[in-house]
Design a protein around this motif. Sequence first.
Motif: not given
Ligand SMILES: CC(C)(COP(=O)(O)OP(=O)(O)OC[C@H]1O[C@@H](n2cnc3c(N)ncnc32)[C@H](O)[C@@H]1OP(=O)(O)O)[C@@H](O)C(=O)NCCC(=O)NCCS
Length: 450
Positions: A324-326, A372-377, A380-388, A406-413, A415-417
């Motif tokens: 779905p993210l592709e 690369a290819c970081l994705a959370v369902h 299930q977002r917002g539960w810290g899975y992305g960070e783990q 390094f990471v390339l991203t269009t929409r999640t800048v 989040w990584f910062i």
């Molecule tokens: C980015 C992503 C992996 C985060 O996963 P997650 O499990 O929700 O992450 P966490 O629970 O660790 O962090 C959630 C926090 O990030 C924030 N966040 C989510 N997407 C964000 C974005 N695009 N920009 C900034 N912050 C973002 C949430 O609001 C949340 O903040 P809060 O805790 O203050 O409410 C997930 O949103 C995702 O799969 N996105 C689509 C794929 C993508 O963009 N991948 C990155 C490119 S490789």
Amino acid sequence: MSEQADAPQDEEAEQAVDLAAFVDWFRRVTPYINAFRGKTFVLAFGGKAIAGPLAKTFAYDVNLLASLGIRLVLVHGARPQIEEELREKGIESRYHRGYRITDADTLDCVLDAVGSVYLEIEALLSQGLPNTPMAGSQIRVIGGNFITARPLGVLDGIDLQYSGAVRKVDVEGLKAQLALGNIVLLSCQGSSPTGEIFNLRMEEVAETVAVALKADKLVYLTDTQGVCDREGALLDELTADAAAELQNADWLSPDIRRCLPSVVRASRQGVGRAHVVGYAQDGALLQEFFSREGIGTVVSRESLERIREARADDIGALIALIEPLEEDGTLVHRPREVLEREIDKFSIILHDNMAVGCAALYDYGEGVAELACLAVHPAQRGWGYGEQLVERVQSRARAIGIKRLFVLTTRTVHWFIERGFKLEEVDQLPPQKRQMYNLQRRSKVLVKSL
Ligand SMILES: CC(C)(COP(=O)(O)OP(=O)(O)OC[C@H]1O[C@@H](n2cnc3c(N)ncnc32)[C@H](O)[C@@H]1OP(=O)(O)O)[C@@H](O)C(=O)NCCC(=O)NCCS
């Protein structure tokens, strides 16, 4: 020197030590303050906690939590007050399978008792005397019809009448109040769409509200310091599975026996942490939240989660996560054959054996690699899975001597910062990657030194 001359010097030295300890303590608390700001805590307590001598200081601590920007929902019970009311009216208190049999007369007693406990708590939170921790506080306590109830009906041939269960939680309404900085105070009752009032279990209200709000913490204040083992020793940390095994143990106190099943369910349904803390200890909430050791029992779902490197039989789950993210352009398309070939680059996170997220590590040599290819369902977002997942990829990278990730991203800048990455120019990419850089996507380049 004379003894009299010594005394003020000792006092001064003591004061200096006290001050240093205070400054040190305050600084150590800062990360907790930052971590908790804007988070949602559901605090649940029975009527005994409010009838006890520490009700006032409990209100002080609630006030402090609120002023640190923690979103608070308080859920109170009123069991001893209801019992007292029934005794005064000469009505027998009857239970079936842990539920009160609430006939019309009992319901009157429940409403009187619950109403007065509610007002008592409201008054406690409205204190503002100078020279108390409440001076200058402006807590707004909000109640309301956030809980819709339904009758429990007939159980084993016994009609529980006005005893009910939670049917629905008005999540939007609760969130709107919390966003305004108000404390929501809920009692152990709810009304049905037919206009009837039902007596609910405090534990059930707290659990359903915590799950519905995806609360960061669900906290029960109980008659013991926390959950104890057979010998009476405090268990300071439990997984939800370990807590489930304990929940019917005959040595548990009545409060623990009532709240533990709901702690287990809430943890399994995604409430970050569930705490069981004794109300008889002054400042218990503060000690539990603002120190590493805590004072009660904390239950987390950890064991339900597993993070590991992906295997060939995970391909289906990976595709379901990233496809779905592709399609919406968030991730670059990876055909199935590529995934099959590169499966060992992926890490995967599972919750209850379901894949909820993935990330990959591509080594470009010379100490440089791509996350690369970081994705959370989405559910299930917002539960810290992305960070783990990022932490996992980082430790895999460190293990193979990577210095720059390094990471390339269009929409999640952002989040990584927020996780320590810094924006860099495209020419900072390793040459192979620079050649493949898709100018049309105009992805941002972010780098983290490991
Ligand atoms: C980015 C992503 C992996 C985060 O996963 P997650 O499990 O929700 O992450 P966490 O629970 O660790 O962090 C959630 C926090 O990030 C924030 N966040 C989510 N997407 C964000 C974005 N695009 N920009 C900034 N912050 C973002 C949430 O609001 C949340 O903040 P809060 O805790 O203050 O409410 C997930 O949103 C995702 O799969 N996105 C689509 C794929 C993508 O963009 N991948 C990155 C490119 S490789």
